[in-house]
Design an enzyme around this catalytic site. Sequence first.
Site, PDB file in Angstrom:
ATOM      1  N   HIS A   1     -54.867  17.689  60.263  1.00 22.58           N
ATOM      2  CA  HIS A   1     -55.670  18.696  60.967  1.00 22.58           C
ATOM      3  C   HIS A   1     -57.164  18.684  60.648  1.00 22.58           C
ATOM      4  CE1 HIS A   1     -51.813  19.974  62.271  1.00 22.58           C
ATOM      5  NE2 HIS A   1     -51.490  20.597  61.144  1.00 22.58           N
TER       6      HIS A   1
ATOM      7  N   CYS B   1     -35.765  19.894  67.368  1.00 29.50           N
ATOM      8  CA  CYS B   1     -36.711  20.337  66.349  1.00 29.50           C
ATOM      9  C   CYS B   1     -36.013  21.417  65.534  1.00 29.50           C
ATOM     10  CB  CYS B   1     -37.976  20.873  67.015  1.00 29.50           C
ATOM     11  SG  CYS B   1     -39.222  21.468  65.852  1.00 29.50           S
TER      12      CYS B   1
ATOM     13  N   CYS C   1     -45.172  23.230  68.973  1.00 27.03           N
ATOM     14  CA  CYS C   1     -45.630  23.111  67.604  1.00 27.03           C
ATOM     15  C   CYS C   1     -46.509  24.287  67.210  1.00 27.03           C
ATOM     16  CB  CYS C   1     -46.408  21.807  67.447  1.00 27.03           C
ATOM     17  SG  CYS C   1     -47.001  21.499  65.773  1.00 27.03           S
TER      18      CYS C   1
ATOM     19  N   CYS D   1     -51.106  28.809  62.661  1.00 27.83           N
ATOM     20  CA  CYS D   1     -49.680  28.597  62.926  1.00 27.83           C
ATOM     21  C   CYS D   1     -48.938  29.922  62.853  1.00 27.83           C
ATOM     22  CB  CYS D   1     -49.105  27.613  61.911  1.00 27.83           C
ATOM     23  SG  CYS D   1     -47.314  27.361  62.022  1.00 27.83           S
TER      24      CYS D   1
ATOM     25  N   CYS E   1     -42.527  30.511  56.430  1.00 30.69           N
ATOM     26  CA  CYS E   1     -43.178  29.383  55.772  1.00 30.69           C
ATOM     27  C   CYS E   1     -44.189  29.926  54.763  1.00 30.69           C
ATOM     28  CB  CYS E   1     -43.892  28.496  56.798  1.00 30.69           C
ATOM     29  SG  CYS E   1     -44.689  27.023  56.077  1.00 30.69           S
TER      30      CYS E   1
ATOM     31  N   ASN F   1     -51.397  24.978  70.470  1.00 31.49           N
ATOM     32  CA  ASN F   1     -50.588  25.883  71.265  1.00 31.49           C
ATOM     33  C   ASN F   1     -50.950  27.325  70.941  1.00 31.49           C
ATOM     34  OD1 ASN F   1     -48.802  23.903  72.597  1.00 31.49           O
ATOM     35  ND2 ASN F   1     -48.227  23.421  70.499  1.00 31.49           N
TER      36      ASN F   1
ATOM     37  N   SER G   1     -49.162  16.446  58.469  1.00 36.66           N
ATOM     38  CA  SER G   1     -49.961  17.385  59.253  1.00 36.66           C
ATOM     39  C   SER G   1     -51.328  17.506  58.582  1.00 36.66           C
ATOM     40  CB  SER G   1     -49.261  18.750  59.316  1.00 36.66           C
ATOM     41  OG  SER G   1     -48.021  18.641  59.966  1.00 36.66           O
TER      42      SER G   1
ATOM     43  N   GLU H   1     -35.493  29.697  64.486  1.00 35.75           N
ATOM     44  CA  GLU H   1     -35.432  29.122  65.823  1.00 35.75           C
ATOM     45  C   GLU H   1     -35.316  27.601  65.741  1.00 35.75           C
ATOM     46  OE1 GLU H   1     -37.980  32.187  68.573  1.00 35.75           O
ATOM     47  OE2 GLU H   1     -39.143  30.838  67.295  1.00 35.75           O
TER      48      GLU H   1
ATOM     49  N   CYS I   1     -50.883  28.434  56.848  1.00 32.24           N
ATOM     50  CA  CYS I   1     -51.896  27.857  57.737  1.00 32.24           C
ATOM     51  C   CYS I   1     -52.258  28.903  58.793  1.00 32.24           C
ATOM     52  CB  CYS I   1     -51.372  26.579  58.390  1.00 32.24           C
ATOM     53  SG  CYS I   1     -50.939  25.294  57.194  1.00 32.24           S
TER      54      CYS I   1
END
Length: 374
Positions: free
Chosen positions: A246, A125, A366, A139, A132, A323, A244, A112, A136
């Site tokens: 966190h 983006c 994100c 995510c 991936c 999110n 990133s 995407e 994480c």
Amino acid sequence: MTATPIALDLSAPRRGPRGKPPRHFVDLTPEQRVTAVTELGEKAFRAKQLATHYFQHLTDDPEAMTDLPKATRDLLAADLFPQLLTPVRALQADGGTTVKTLWRLFDGVKVESVLMRYRNRSTLCVSSEVGCGMACPFCATGQLGLTRNLSTAEIVEQVRRAARSLAAGELPGGPTRLSNVVFMGMGEPLANYKAVMETVRTLIAPTPDGLGMSARNITVSTVGLVPAMEKLTKEQIPVTLALSLHAPDDELRSELVPINTRWSVDEALDAAHHYFEVTGRRVSIEYAMMRDINDQAWRADLLGTKLNARGRGWVHCNPIPLNPTPGSKWTASDPQVEQEFVARLRAHGIPTTIRDTRGSDIDGACGQLAAEED
């Protein structure tokens, strides 16, 4: 939210060796493009004509290449412009100014990209991997695992398609240009280092050899692959580096970002600071705000202390309201807690801006990209 169905083209281009994407014009250097067209029996100058159509006019459609004889353009397009991305579905949000597109690649896997038009800029983006491998837990992409890396042309095609859409005025506001690209879609960009950097070089190369974008308008994110961060520093291409993070402490960050067990918070921050020292480009610290997980005031103080220990003026923090992802136990911080976190960072003198979460209602923000078709 508006779902816009797009007709599928199920015809698949010929595959490259060992299941790799077929060779594409973008994958070739300017010199290799000349070789490719001459091997097809065409004059060398055709390579520049093709580059002008692709990078300047943003088309790979042979019917639009009217300065080439029809037989010539059909031959060259068939060999050098295989269809790498097939649109499956587009979802719109924010009055049509945010568009998430699901793409099917030559081997049937899906990625995407998200195009966002703002008042004074337009940002794409892009995805650099299918899935991936960083795992994480908060995510959606990280929970997919890694299927494969994207080729340079597969990444650049996402950019060209977005630039063409904007130039054609397909988003509200009339025709405009694509000004920014962020490598914050699916995948860990620095885990696909070669293709990502070849993409960056293509984006910033002057037309007609590239898209002529400014390196300063390109952001490359990472969860902290320190050796690759050091390699990026040596490139001395002034893209924006986004780390990133966190969490500012190793105990929590190793839970949230498993790669932290290999390269610690301090190692990642040292590499990020070195990037600033060499390039002069301020680094972005990305920090997804998770309720009762990483949003405590003392963690804001610890983060501010660690950033200031490496100097002043080298960093900008972007707290991101988490999110939602389906079935996740992770939720966004309370707005008051978020504001206190931001206030603490600013009290340490850290420039801090809460990240815009456009596209969250279409799972385009994100951490939400999962390439689901339904």
